[in-house]
Write an enzyme that holds these catalytic residues in place. Structure first.
Site, mmCIF file in Angstrom:
data_model
loop_
_atom_site.group_PDB
_atom_site.id
_atom_site.type_symbol
_atom_site.label_atom_id
_atom_site.label_comp_id
_atom_site.label_asym_id
_atom_site.label_seq_id
_atom_site.Cartn_x
_atom_site.Cartn_y
_atom_site.Cartn_z
ATOM 1 N N ASP A 189 8.182 3.803 -9.634
ATOM 2 C CA ASP A 189 7.396 3.538 -8.431
ATOM 3 C C ASP A 189 8.145 2.570 -7.516
ATOM 4 O O ASP A 189 8.745 1.594 -7.982
ATOM 5 C CB ASP A 189 6.056 2.915 -8.860
ATOM 6 N N HIS A 193 12.157 -0.463 -3.051
ATOM 7 C CA HIS A 193 11.854 -1.878 -2.854
ATOM 8 C C HIS A 193 12.468 -2.770 -3.918
ATOM 9 O O HIS A 193 12.105 -3.940 -4.050
ATOM 10 C CB HIS A 193 10.338 -2.068 -2.747
ATOM 11 N N GLU A 226 11.229 6.867 -6.991
ATOM 12 C CA GLU A 226 10.537 7.142 -5.744
ATOM 13 C C GLU A 226 11.189 6.376 -4.608
ATOM 14 O O GLU A 226 11.047 5.158 -4.483
ATOM 15 C CB GLU A 226 9.058 6.759 -5.846
ATOM 16 N N ASN A 290 2.591 15.186 -3.445
ATOM 17 C CA ASN A 290 2.408 14.235 -4.528
ATOM 18 C C ASN A 290 1.074 13.511 -4.322
ATOM 19 O O ASN A 290 0.331 13.803 -3.379
ATOM 20 C CB ASN A 290 3.597 13.270 -4.655
HETATM 21 C C1 LM2 Z 1 3.992 3.792 -4.516
HETATM 22 N N1 LM2 Z 1 5.175 4.225 -4.505
HETATM 23 O O1 LM2 Z 1 6.207 3.513 -4.101
HETATM 24 C C2 LM2 Z 1 2.875 4.634 -4.945
HETATM 25 O O2 LM2 Z 1 3.260 5.992 -4.993
HETATM 26 C C3 LM2 Z 1 1.713 4.377 -4.045
HETATM 27 O O3 LM2 Z 1 0.630 5.179 -4.440
HETATM 28 C C4 LM2 Z 1 1.373 2.895 -4.080
HETATM 29 O O4 LM2 Z 1 0.404 2.550 -3.071
HETATM 30 C C5 LM2 Z 1 2.557 2.020 -3.734
HETATM 31 N N2 LM2 Z 1 3.819 2.541 -4.101
HETATM 32 C C6 LM2 Z 1 2.414 0.697 -4.446
HETATM 33 O O5 LM2 Z 1 2.545 0.883 -5.829
HETATM 34 C C7 LM2 Z 1 -0.954 2.686 -3.451
HETATM 35 C C8 LM2 Z 1 -1.794 2.923 -2.206
HETATM 36 C C9 LM2 Z 1 -1.962 1.675 -1.382
HETATM 37 C C10 LM2 Z 1 -2.499 0.569 -2.257
HETATM 38 C C11 LM2 Z 1 -1.469 0.332 -3.371
HETATM 39 C C12 LM2 Z 1 -1.883 -0.770 -4.323
HETATM 40 O O6 LM2 Z 1 -1.149 3.940 -1.416
HETATM 41 O O7 LM2 Z 1 -2.909 1.942 -0.346
HETATM 42 O O8 LM2 Z 1 -2.654 -0.618 -1.497
HETATM 43 O O9 LM2 Z 1 -1.373 1.542 -4.160
HETATM 44 O O10 LM2 Z 1 -3.131 -0.505 -4.912
HETATM 45 C C13 LM2 Z 1 -3.944 -1.221 -1.529
HETATM 46 C C14 LM2 Z 1 -4.593 -1.265 -0.159
HETATM 47 C C15 LM2 Z 1 -3.754 -2.133 0.778
HETATM 48 C C16 LM2 Z 1 -3.601 -3.529 0.198
HETATM 49 C C17 LM2 Z 1 -3.031 -3.422 -1.206
HETATM 50 C C18 LM2 Z 1 -2.955 -4.789 -1.887
HETATM 51 O O11 LM2 Z 1 -4.699 0.068 0.347
HETATM 52 O O12 LM2 Z 1 -4.412 -2.192 2.042
HETATM 53 O O13 LM2 Z 1 -2.667 -4.266 0.992
HETATM 54 O O14 LM2 Z 1 -3.839 -2.554 -2.022
HETATM 55 O O15 LM2 Z 1 -4.229 -5.354 -2.009
HETATM 56 C C19 LM2 Z 1 -3.218 -5.233 1.874
HETATM 57 CA CA CA Z 2 10.639 -5.868 -4.241
#
Ligand code: LM2
Ligand code: CA
Length: 479
Positions: A189, A193, A226, A290
């Site tokens: 994942d 980064h 990724e 995905n």
């Molecule tokens: C990925 N790949 O690099 C994953 O495929 C993706 O699904 C993940 O994002 C991301 N990296 C981080 O592992 C998902 C989702 C985000 C979500 C994060 C963390 O797409 O929307 O972020 O997981 O749960 C959420 C909130 C966001 C907030 C964050 C932290 O949507 O608004 O940031 O949590 O609280 C302020």
């Molecule tokens: Ca990092």
């Protein structure tokens, strides 16, 4: 390492998104092995923060709180049982690993194994990590700055310092636990980064795969990273990561969607792959959609096809599986309207198992694309033609194409007009069952069949108004 470590006669990974371990084990035994699937990608398996606003979204699993193997998919004992049972039937297990970050930075969080964390002060006692193990707090503001991409927070998620020896040890221990249980590899994942050198240092230290699970001595884990990269002009590209393992080719996902939505012409698919600007096939990890881009997260936007456009989706998937480019993954989803919604769950938020219908499809809110005939039969097609190249490319010059895979398989596509003509199939003489319109059951084909003469010619009928715009025959399904 770039090879998925599957049995010789298998190829494709299915992402059983958010499935429970007990259901995955059953699926390996009752379905995946018989259809020729080579592996399963799981959702993250280590403890994640419980998110309640919105209520239990799918993305809470991308917020690790410890490396305890306990999530809504199950605990460590259930995990071990699943990996052993899947390996026993030749289906490998790949884990979505989150090495880049822990939870979002906010208040006190509780995890799925009962751990708590002070996420504002970056204190994760169940690992344990303290603020010393993280990069300084900053947001990624410039997505073309390689330093910010690696050192700052992705979506406000506490960013681990993989250059720190202590952090490396924790991550290596986690990966070695998974390897000990018999996994075959990892989906990394947010690889974009992390510094490639840090990832190399970590993967160099992990153990060889477990020989007690049928892996040859000295086998290294399959790694697919990724990295979202659409152009060579970006500051970070797939080339920075392809030395360590495969890399997700997101252009494959967006372009295949654009083509099969009818925004491009099939005639141009003759140069699919590097001819379309994609990375070299040996490095590419490919998919139609995905778990992110099927719901508008990540990249790709409106061009992405999902189960919701079923005809086009099946055609795009059939093309991906018929074409030799890359290492392939099928998405298996739960149905959703809300892009944040989590998996089907009961009133206690426990994940509900998929029900299995008589026609092989799923119920209880699970889509199970991998159980659609057109999709699993093309996984079988890809197994049958493994090692062959494309031959006898045919096109009407517009929206119809056909090609052979060596002398083992033949496939035709139309998204404009009907096909009704004799074509060179490259196959030995015989009668073949079209695996798109039907199945070969007890020697009978439930769909169309094609009779091939001694010179390899067969009469191909594929009408524009058929359920699917594809016809596929191969040596493994002969009447
Ligand atoms: C990925 N790949 O690099 C994953 O495929 C993706 O699904 C993940 O994002 C991301 N990296 C981080 O592992 C998902 C989702 C985000 C979500 C994060 C963390 O797409 O929307 O972020 O997981 O749960 C959420 C909130 C966001 C907030 C964050 C932290 O949507 O608004 O940031 O949590 O609280 C302020
Ligand atoms: Ca990092």
């Amino acid at each position: 390492q770039w090879d998925p470590n599957m049995p010789e006669d298998r190829n494709t990974i299915v992402h059983l998104f958010e499935w429970k371990f007990s259901d995955v084990a059953a699926e390996c035994e009752r379905f995946l092995q018989h259809k020729g699937y080579g592996g399963v990608q799981l959702s993250p398996v280590n403890e994640n923060a419980i998110v309640t606003d919105p209520w239990r979204p799918w993305w809470e699993r991308y917020q690790p709180i410890s490396y305890i193997l306990q999530t809504r998919s199950g605990n460590e004992a259930e995990f071990a049982d699943m990996v052993a049972r899947c390996n026993a039937v030749g289906v490998r297990i790949y884990i979505d690993i989150i090495l880049n970050h822990m939870t979002g930075r906010g208040g006190i969080a509780t995890g799925t194994a009962g751990s708590w964390a002070d996420t504002y002060n970056r204190d994760y006692p169940s690992v344990p990590y303290t603020y010393l193990d993280f990069n300084p707090v900053c947001d990624i503001t410039d997505w073309n700055d390689p330093w910010q991409l690696r050192q700052c927070m992705l979506a406000n998620l506490n960013d681990l310092n993989q250059g720190n020896e202590y952090v490396r040890d924790r991550l290596v221990d986690f990966l070695n636990t998974l390897i000990h249980h018999g996994v075959a590899g990892f989906r990394v994942d947010a690889a974009k980064h992390m510094w490639p050198e840090d990832m190399r240092a970590i993967f160099n230290r992990v153990n060889d795969l477990n020989v007690n699970h049928g892996f040859a001595p000295n086998t290294r884990p399959f790694v697919y990273q990724e990295v979202i990269n659409f152009s060579d002009n970006e500051a970070v590209t797939w080339r920075d990561y392809s030395g360590l393992g495969r890399v997700t080719e997101f252009r494959h996902s967006s372009e295949i969607g654009r083509v099969f939505r009818g925004h491009d012409r099939l005639v141009w698919l003759d140069s699919w792959g590097t001819g379309w600007g994609f990375m070299d096939s040996n490095y590419a990890f490919v998919f139609v959609d995905n778990h992110d881009n099927q719901r508008g997260h990540g990249a790709g936007g409106d061009s992405i096809l999902t189960y919701k456009q079923s005809k086009q989706y099946k055609m795009a998937t059939a093309f991906m599986l018929a074409h030799p480019y890359g290492s392939t993954r099928i998405m298996s989803s739960f149905a959703f309207d809300d892009s944040e919604a989590g998996p089907p769950a009961d009133s206690n938020s426990n994940i509900i198992s998929p029900g299995i219908n008589a026609d092989d499809t799923c119920s209880n809110g699970w889509v199970c694309e991998h159980r659609w005939r057109q999709i699993y039969n093309m996984v079988g097609f890809r197994n049958a033609v493994k090692g062959t190249t494309i031959q006898n490319w045919w096109t009407n010059g517009d929206q119809q194409i056909a090609f052979c895979r060596g002398n083992r398989g033949f496939v035709a596509f139309t998204q404009g007009g009907s096909i009704s003509q004799t074509m060179q199939t490259c196959l030995p003489a015989g009668t073949y069952c079209d695996v798109i319109s039907g199945n070969l059951i007890n020697g009978d084909c439930t769909g169309k069949s094609v009779t091939v003469d001694s010179s390899g010619n067969g009469y191909i009928v594929l009408n524009q108004n058929e359920e699917d715009g594809v016809l596929a025959i191969h040596v493994g399904k002969q009447l």
